[in-house]
Design a protein around this motif. Sequence first.
Motif, PDB file in Angstrom:
ATOM      1  N   GLN A 117       0.782  -1.228   0.000  1.00 25.16           N
ATOM      2  CA  GLN A 117       0.000   0.000   0.000  1.00 25.16           C
ATOM      3  C   GLN A 117       0.817   1.282   0.000  1.00 25.16           C
ATOM      4  OE1 GLN A 117      -3.321  -1.555  -0.616  1.00 25.16           O
ATOM      5  NE2 GLN A 117      -3.675   0.429   0.300  1.00 25.16           N
ATOM      6  N   GLY A 118       2.060   1.223   0.447  1.00 24.19           N
ATOM      7  CA  GLY A 118       2.876   2.424   0.519  1.00 24.19           C
ATOM      8  C   GLY A 118       2.864   3.098   1.878  1.00 24.19           C
ATOM      9  N   SER A 119       2.153   2.551   2.855  1.00 21.59           N
ATOM     10  CA  SER A 119       2.129   3.134   4.192  1.00 21.59           C
ATOM     11  C   SER A 119       3.465   2.863   4.876  1.00 21.59           C
ATOM     12  CB  SER A 119       1.001   2.511   5.022  1.00 21.59           C
ATOM     13  OG  SER A 119      -0.248   2.788   4.448  1.00 21.59           O
ATOM     14  N   PHE A 120       4.242   3.925   5.141  1.00 20.87           N
ATOM     15  CA  PHE A 120       5.591   3.729   5.664  1.00 20.87           C
ATOM     16  C   PHE A 120       5.532   3.370   7.139  1.00 20.87           C
ATOM     17  CE2 PHE A 120       9.803   4.762   7.194  1.00 20.87           C
ATOM     18  CZ  PHE A 120      10.601   4.262   6.175  1.00 20.87           C
ATOM     19  N   PRO A 121       6.203   2.299   7.543  1.00 22.33           N
ATOM     20  CA  PRO A 121       6.071   1.804   8.910  1.00 22.33           C
ATOM     21  C   PRO A 121       6.735   2.692   9.954  1.00 22.33           C
ATOM     22  CG  PRO A 121       7.722   0.534   7.717  1.00 22.33           C
ATOM     23  CD  PRO A 121       7.061   1.429   6.713  1.00 22.33           C
ATOM     24  N   SER A 122       6.104   2.756  11.118  1.00 21.49           N
ATOM     25  CA  SER A 122       6.737   3.393  12.270  1.00 21.49           C
ATOM     26  C   SER A 122       7.591   2.390  13.030  1.00 21.49           C
ATOM     27  CB  SER A 122       5.678   3.998  13.194  1.00 21.49           C
ATOM     28  OG  SER A 122       4.745   3.024  13.618  1.00 21.49           O
ATOM     29  N   SER A 123       7.420   1.113  12.753  1.00 23.02           N
ATOM     30  CA  SER A 123       8.221   0.056  13.366  1.00 23.02           C
ATOM     31  C   SER A 123       9.628   0.068  12.780  1.00 23.02           C
ATOM     32  CB  SER A 123       7.576  -1.311  13.091  1.00 23.02           C
ATOM     33  OG  SER A 123       8.498  -2.366  13.276  1.00 23.02           O
ATOM     34  N   THR A 124      10.635   0.152  13.647  1.00 23.78           N
ATOM     35  CA  THR A 124      12.011   0.165  13.154  1.00 23.78           C
ATOM     36  C   THR A 124      12.382  -1.169  12.514  1.00 23.78           C
ATOM     37  OG1 THR A 124      12.804  -0.449  15.362  1.00 23.78           O
ATOM     38  CG2 THR A 124      12.742   1.900  14.828  1.00 23.78           C
ATOM     39  N   GLY A 125      11.828  -2.264  13.030  1.00 21.94           N
ATOM     40  CA  GLY A 125      12.080  -3.561  12.427  1.00 21.94           C
ATOM     41  C   GLY A 125      11.511  -3.655  11.026  1.00 21.94           C
ATOM     42  N   ALA A 126      10.310  -3.116  10.841  1.00 16.89           N
ATOM     43  CA  ALA A 126       9.697  -3.104   9.512  1.00 16.89           C
ATOM     44  C   ALA A 126      10.472  -2.198   8.567  1.00 16.89           C
ATOM     45  CB  ALA A 126       8.250  -2.650   9.615  1.00 16.89           C
ATOM     46  N   GLN A 127      10.984  -1.083   9.079  1.00 17.44           N
ATOM     47  CA  GLN A 127      11.782  -0.178   8.245  1.00 17.44           C
ATOM     48  C   GLN A 127      13.015  -0.892   7.700  1.00 17.44           C
ATOM     49  OE1 GLN A 127      12.609   3.438  10.429  1.00 17.44           O
ATOM     50  NE2 GLN A 127      10.445   3.934  10.658  1.00 17.44           N
TER      51      GLN A 127
END
Length: 434
Positions: free
Chosen positions: A350-360
């Motif tokens: 979707q393009g929603s940028f994660p706030s999770s550092t692991g997901a980043q």
Amino acid sequence: MATPRVRRSAAALGSTVLATALLLSACSSGGAGSKDAADGKVTITVDLFGTFGFKEAGLYDEYTKLHPNVTIKQTDTQDEGQYWQALQTKLAGGGGLADIQGLEVGRVASVVQKQADKFTDLKTLGIGDVNDGLVPWKGAAIKTADGKVLGAGTDIGPEAICYRTDLFKAAGLPTDRTELAAKWSSWQGYLDLGKQYAAKAEAGNAWTDSAAGMFTAEVGQQKVRYSDESGKAVHDSSPAVKAAWADATALVADGLSAKLAQWTPEWNKAFTTGKFATLSCPAWMIGYIKGQAGDAGAGKWDIAAGPGKTGNWGGSYLTVPRTAKHPKEAAELIKWLNAKEQQATLFTKQGSFPSSTGAQDAIKDVTDAYFNNAPIGQIFSESAKAMPAQVLGTDDGVIGKAFTDALGEVERTGTAPDTAWKHALDNVKKANGN
């Protein structure tokens, strides 16, 4: 500022990362929690603004497969301002609230400082650690002075510029994203290139969609915008606001705006008719572009680092109202949706940028075929890395809307910038009962 969430077409992104994320998400499921219906089945209601992407990314389907006793029923309001008004009415009356309510970042300080008693402390539901893996400021913003955790952070909105390569070529401008990032490394550079574009573009085709979009992106690059660290509103004297206002009104004066009010049907239609060539583009906007431009827009759009190569526009939270019928089940769904695996999936799809550092870390190498294989993971990750931890005030949503509405006056009714500025200040006072 209202931040409708992203919607995208079926075009795939980063298939390798997606496959990994889905595998991890399947492994990260927890128990379904308590059941209060005679047959053990529970319907969790979710009320959001715009499109968060949970349904579109297949996360609800994945969750209900893992928890067959759960049904998820979601409602949406496209305009965040209308959603917020309706939410206030429900909170005041104590009825009509969903098990999960979305919350836009511009409303967080108001909720934390004025309405904490209306929402459930997530610690009491067993997910007080839900924000522990996020960028620190994301979780801190939704925590009360006495330690209550009122919501779980979803995405953040690192900024870039999305642009139409076909329209750039027609106007004789370069299309290489690295070259463009250098040319518009400042907002003045962005305006200067816009003038070059306007000199050769076809009649009726503007440099960008609106002054409001540029203003919101520019103020989003500063730590202090509408309120200072003490919580005092400083919008009338803020250097960040004044600089963004000057640039946005210069955009209008130079004829570079398509004068389209964002989130309106006219604005949505313009994605298919080519009414503008560039767009201030937080990460969640890329999915919105795909939803509006459709398959016909694939390959016509690209993404480059924007002026200043940073900024934050938007981002949201999930909360559980005190009157929720299924708070435990709602909390378990929230925890699952906000786990790093699901946040990675949301960006990939979707393009929603994660706030999770692991997901980043998981999405930094993602590219997007729709945008000419732009390295969206890298572009938005670099923007996020340089992003300031913005000071949030209780009236940020009200103040931001007052200024973007006033810029609409400048664009669409010819109001003088100084007069429109005064209107913005007056409307903030009126909204606050002064």
